[in-house]
Design an enzyme around this catalytic site. Sequence first.
Site, short mmCIF file in Angstrom:
data_model
loop_
_atom_site.label_atom_id
_atom_site.label_comp_id
_atom_site.label_asym_id
_atom_site.label_seq_id
_atom_site.Cartn_x
_atom_site.Cartn_y
_atom_site.Cartn_z
N TYR A 123 31.70 42.47 23.82
CA TYR A 123 31.84 43.00 22.46
C TYR A 123 33.08 43.89 22.47
O TYR A 123 33.13 44.83 23.24
CB TYR A 123 30.62 43.80 22.01
N GLU A 160 35.73 18.30 27.54
CA GLU A 160 35.06 18.94 28.68
C GLU A 160 33.64 18.41 28.96
O GLU A 160 32.88 19.06 29.69
CB GLU A 160 35.02 20.47 28.51
N HIS A 212 31.68 32.83 18.36
CA HIS A 212 30.56 31.88 18.43
C HIS A 212 29.81 32.33 19.67
O HIS A 212 30.42 32.39 20.76
CB HIS A 212 31.06 30.44 18.58
N HIS A 240 28.33 33.26 22.98
CA HIS A 240 28.40 32.70 24.33
C HIS A 240 28.14 33.80 25.34
O HIS A 240 28.34 34.99 25.05
CB HIS A 240 29.78 32.04 24.57
N VAL A 241 27.68 33.38 26.52
CA VAL A 241 27.32 34.35 27.56
C VAL A 241 28.15 34.05 28.80
O VAL A 241 28.32 32.88 29.17
CB VAL A 241 25.80 34.23 27.88
N PRO A 266 34.12 40.02 21.29
CA PRO A 266 34.60 38.81 21.95
C PRO A 266 35.94 38.40 21.34
O PRO A 266 36.35 38.95 20.31
CB PRO A 266 33.52 37.78 21.57
N TRP A 307 37.69 24.74 19.80
CA TRP A 307 37.46 24.32 21.21
C TRP A 307 35.97 24.36 21.55
O TRP A 307 35.48 23.53 22.31
CB TRP A 307 38.29 25.18 22.17
P1 M7G Z 1 35.45 35.91 24.86
O1 M7G Z 1 34.65 37.09 25.24
O2 M7G Z 1 35.29 35.38 23.47
O3 M7G Z 1 37.00 36.15 25.03
O4 M7G Z 1 35.13 34.78 25.93
P2 M7G Z 1 37.96 36.57 26.21
O5 M7G Z 1 38.83 35.36 26.44
O6 M7G Z 1 38.77 37.69 25.62
O7 M7G Z 1 37.14 36.96 27.38
C1 M7G Z 1 35.54 33.46 25.78
C2 M7G Z 1 35.51 32.84 27.16
O8 M7G Z 1 35.74 31.44 27.02
C3 M7G Z 1 36.58 33.39 28.07
O9 M7G Z 1 36.03 33.72 29.32
C4 M7G Z 1 37.61 32.27 28.14
O10 M7G Z 1 38.29 32.21 29.38
C5 M7G Z 1 36.77 31.04 27.91
N1 M7G Z 1 37.49 29.94 27.25
C6 M7G Z 1 38.38 30.06 26.26
N2 M7G Z 1 38.81 28.84 25.89
C7 M7G Z 1 39.77 28.58 24.83
C8 M7G Z 1 38.18 27.90 26.66
C9 M7G Z 1 38.20 26.48 26.70
O11 M7G Z 1 38.90 25.79 25.96
N3 M7G Z 1 37.37 25.91 27.63
C10 M7G Z 1 36.58 26.65 28.47
N4 M7G Z 1 35.82 26.01 29.36
N5 M7G Z 1 36.54 28.01 28.44
C11 M7G Z 1 37.33 28.62 27.53
#
Ligand code: M7G
Length: 230
Positions: free
Chosen positions: A162, A78, A168, A170-171, A164, A68
């Site tokens: 941490y 998106e 990959h 991301h912030v 995640p 994604w």
């Molecule tokens: P994370 O800290 O890796 O995981 O953050 P978490 O879901 O346990 O917090 C990933 C962030 O990306 C989260 O805030 C998710 O809500 C968001 N996210 C995940 N997916 C699969 C998508 C997506 O397909 N599109 C968007 N825009 N955000 C996503």
Amino acid sequence: MKNDIYSTYRLQAPPQLNEIKTTVVCPATEKHIKKYQRQESFLVEETGADYQSITLPYIQKQSFSVQWVYNILEKKAEADRIVFEDPDPTVGFLLLPDFKWDQKQVDDLYLIAITLQRGIRSLRDLTQEHLPLLQTIFQKGKEAILQRYQLPASKLRVYLHYQPSYYHLHVHFTKLGYEAPGCGVERAHLLADVIQNLQSDPEYYKTRTLYFPLRVDDGLLSKYKEAGRL
Ligand code: M7G
């Protein structure tokens, strides 16, 4: 919104009821089902050595697909939601609404900045060489949010998770005062602190012990138990 196996929907219920926003994950893996279930969790203490011997081998085999994320970077999904883009291959990133945010009000504003650089898995991979990247995300992300949503930096909580769920880099940018899931001290690391820590010690995140919660059914927790670390 549709991206890989993730999609969101708005259900228009009868007017006396609230609108309902749903996220559908299809097909979901066993790991997805566990992620969305309420579970007891335990705090794990991970030294730099534990990361190398326990966590890293596990996440290399077991983590969620980041397809994604690649779809967003390649503008296959998106693309119409992008709020800001810095196209530089080294310090560049894309800023867009997190799929948890319905974008109806800024009270629960939630955006994510995704690095264009691939291969930076998490906080543990960061060294001094990533400072320009982190500073660019911090600065330009805040400016873009001010411009688009009229929300100043003093109203934002900008942090990394941490561990995640998706490896990959991301912030997270959320509105201060909104108790976003995962914004607690056991999981969220303020980007401002991360930058300062790397400025004072280039190897900070390679060497420090980091703490994070793991759910009782998380395979990584079993690895920590097997290693006698819990
Ligand atoms: P994370 O800290 O890796 O995981 O953050 P978490 O879901 O346990 O917090 C990933 C962030 O990306 C989260 O805030 C998710 O809500 C968001 N996210 C995940 N997916 C699969 C998508 C997506 O397909 N599109 C968007 N825009 N955000 C996503």
